[in-house]
Design an enzyme around this catalytic site. Structure first.
Site, mmCIF file in Angstrom:
data_model
loop_
_atom_site.group_PDB
_atom_site.id
_atom_site.type_symbol
_atom_site.label_atom_id
_atom_site.label_comp_id
_atom_site.label_asym_id
_atom_site.label_seq_id
_atom_site.Cartn_x
_atom_site.Cartn_y
_atom_site.Cartn_z
ATOM 1 N N ASP A 79 44.401 33.261 42.705
ATOM 2 C CA ASP A 79 43.920 33.533 41.347
ATOM 3 C C ASP A 79 44.527 34.797 40.734
ATOM 4 O O ASP A 79 44.177 35.171 39.607
ATOM 5 C CB ASP A 79 42.389 33.669 41.342
ATOM 6 C CG ASP A 79 41.689 32.306 41.240
ATOM 7 O OD1 ASP A 79 42.344 31.321 40.848
ATOM 8 O OD2 ASP A 79 40.481 32.245 41.542
ATOM 9 N N ARG A 104 37.914 36.580 45.393
ATOM 10 C CA ARG A 104 38.856 37.354 44.578
ATOM 11 C C ARG A 104 38.819 38.854 44.864
ATOM 12 O O ARG A 104 39.579 39.616 44.251
ATOM 13 C CB ARG A 104 38.624 37.089 43.076
ATOM 14 C CG ARG A 104 38.877 35.634 42.673
ATOM 15 C CD ARG A 104 39.020 35.461 41.167
ATOM 16 N NE ARG A 104 40.228 36.123 40.645
ATOM 17 C CZ ARG A 104 40.571 36.141 39.369
ATOM 18 N NH1 ARG A 104 39.807 35.540 38.473
ATOM 19 N NH2 ARG A 104 41.676 36.751 38.972
ATOM 20 N N ARG A 149 29.794 36.217 35.215
ATOM 21 C CA ARG A 149 30.617 37.083 36.068
ATOM 22 C C ARG A 149 30.224 38.565 35.911
ATOM 23 O O ARG A 149 29.530 39.106 36.739
ATOM 24 C CB ARG A 149 32.102 36.879 35.766
ATOM 25 C CG ARG A 149 32.595 35.433 35.997
ATOM 26 C CD ARG A 149 32.578 35.052 37.459
ATOM 27 N NE ARG A 149 33.062 33.717 37.719
ATOM 28 C CZ ARG A 149 34.328 33.373 37.963
ATOM 29 N NH1 ARG A 149 35.264 34.282 37.958
ATOM 30 N NH2 ARG A 149 34.649 32.119 38.209
ATOM 31 N N HIS A 178 33.938 33.166 31.286
ATOM 32 C CA HIS A 178 34.451 34.486 30.911
ATOM 33 C C HIS A 178 34.473 34.564 29.384
ATOM 34 O O HIS A 178 34.741 33.560 28.714
ATOM 35 C CB HIS A 178 35.895 34.691 31.385
ATOM 36 C CG HIS A 178 36.055 35.106 32.819
ATOM 37 N ND1 HIS A 178 37.030 34.582 33.636
ATOM 38 C CD2 HIS A 178 35.374 36.009 33.568
ATOM 39 C CE1 HIS A 178 36.946 35.153 34.837
ATOM 40 N NE2 HIS A 178 35.955 36.017 34.814
ATOM 41 N N CYS A 281 44.017 34.241 30.092
ATOM 42 C CA CYS A 281 43.704 34.620 31.483
ATOM 43 C C CYS A 281 44.938 35.152 32.204
ATOM 44 O O CYS A 281 44.823 35.987 33.106
ATOM 45 C CB CYS A 281 43.185 33.425 32.270
ATOM 46 S SG CYS A 281 41.730 32.661 31.591
HETATM 47 N N1 ARG Z 1 39.998 30.819 39.025
HETATM 48 C C1 ARG Z 1 39.757 32.023 38.288
HETATM 49 C C2 ARG Z 1 38.291 32.414 38.406
HETATM 50 O O1 ARG Z 1 37.463 31.544 38.382
HETATM 51 C C3 ARG Z 1 40.137 31.833 36.858
HETATM 52 C C4 ARG Z 1 40.031 33.101 36.055
HETATM 53 C C5 ARG Z 1 40.304 32.917 34.604
HETATM 54 N N2 ARG Z 1 40.433 34.159 33.938
HETATM 55 C C6 ARG Z 1 39.980 34.466 32.727
HETATM 56 N N3 ARG Z 1 40.295 35.617 32.226
HETATM 57 N N4 ARG Z 1 39.189 33.664 32.048
HETATM 58 O O2 ARG Z 1 37.961 33.563 38.528
#
Ligand code: ARG
Length: 294
Positions: A79, A104, A149, A178, A281
């Site tokens: 990621d 992550r 998040r 996000h 992203c």
């Molecule tokens: N697979 C990543 C996650 O779920 C994707 C992140 C996407 N980033 C963003 N800025 N929207 O964290």
């Protein structure tokens, strides 16, 4: 007035501003875990295709005069291509990320090391936050997302770090986990006049009622994007104030942008959408604090 005047000649004149971005070539991209509804590890991914699509974004930025810096991809951190989550920078200060999911967490060190090695003052976060994925600078305020998040405590922290007002917004649809999947900053103008000219596009249905009311009050001229265009990650877009880099599938949004004098630049990052990410992203804006000296 001349009869040949085109109907859209009333659209405001837009100006492209120079941007500096951080990107990460998706050499190790795959979907090996699932932390958002887009990620289905059983579905195949094509890393070469991801790299080729990513390269078209990189090339488009460079062709339009922007500077793109790169961070080395790390094996086992698929990621990392989504550099927007790697931090949040204003005036040469980089507020580091603290990821919600363990998958992550390994990205935190490489991003903070990169900022330090590239002249930023790095602030290590205490609170869980996913960088520019959930923090968007609009004029002189920070729009901050929560719900999936970044935590509400990180909104307080980011406000303290940068000494700016923060507007907290709550996301409610798991597809738009996000803030940068539900709001696109169109005129992130810096310098005098920045605040009055700040403008955004957003997906009203991605937010709770209180946040929708705040957005309506604060951004009466904002573009409201349809659910169809939101669902193809149309809002996961980058803008330099004139060119708006968007998914080619967000055709309604592209028309709304043209009506207002922006130039949509369609770029297909469908392979990266398998990881739940799009154009924005893959793009972290680097505000070094030196741009006004140019
Ligand atoms: N697979 C990543 C996650 O779920 C994707 C992140 C996407 N980033 C963003 N800025 N929207 O964290």
């Amino acid at each position: 007035m001349s009869l040949s005047t085109a109907p859209d000649s009333f659209a405001p004149v837009r100006t492209a501003q120079h941007r500096t971005y951080l990107m990460c070539r998706p050499e190790h991209f795959t979907v090996s875990y699932s932390i958002n509804p887009w990620m289905v590890p059983a579905n195949p991914t094509d890393t070469d295709l991801a790299v080729r699509q990513w390269q078209t974004l990189y090339d488009a930025y460079v062709a339009l005069g922007h500077e793109v810096l790169l961070i080395d991809p790390v094996p086992g951190l698929p990621d990392m291509v989504y550099t927007a989550n790697g931090g949040f920078t204003i005036d040469g200060i980089a507020y580091g990320p603290r990821f919600r999911f363990a998958e992550r967490a390994g990205e935190e060190g490489p991003f903070m090391d990169w900022f330090a090695a590239n002249g930023f003052d790095v602030v290590e976060p205490v609170e869980t936050n996913e960088g520019e994925g959930d923090f968007l600078l609009v004029g002189d305020v920070i729009l901050a997302g929560t719900g999936f998040r970044s935590t509400g405590d990180s909104h307080r922290e980011v406000g303290e770090v940068f000494g700016r007002d923060v507007i907290s917004l709550t996301l409610t649809d798991p597809r738009f986990y996000h803030l940068d999947t539900a709001i696109a900053v169109l005129d992130p103008v810096q310098g005098p006049g920045a605040v009055e000219h700040a403008n955004i596009a957003y997906l009203p249905n991605a937010f709770d009622a209180a946040s929708q009311a705040v957005l309506a009050e604060r951004f009466p001229d904002a573009i409201h994007v349809s659910d169809e265009d939101g669902a193809v990650f149309g809002l996961n877009a980058a803008s330099d104030g004139l060119h708006v880099f968007i998914s080619p599938r967000a055709t309604g949004f592209a028309a709304q942008l043209r009506e207002r004098g922006y130039e949509p630049v369609p770029l297909d990052l469908s392979e990266l959408l398998l990881g739940g990410g799009g154009i924005k992203c893959c793009t972290l804006e680097l505000r070094t604090g030196r741009q006004n000296l140019k």
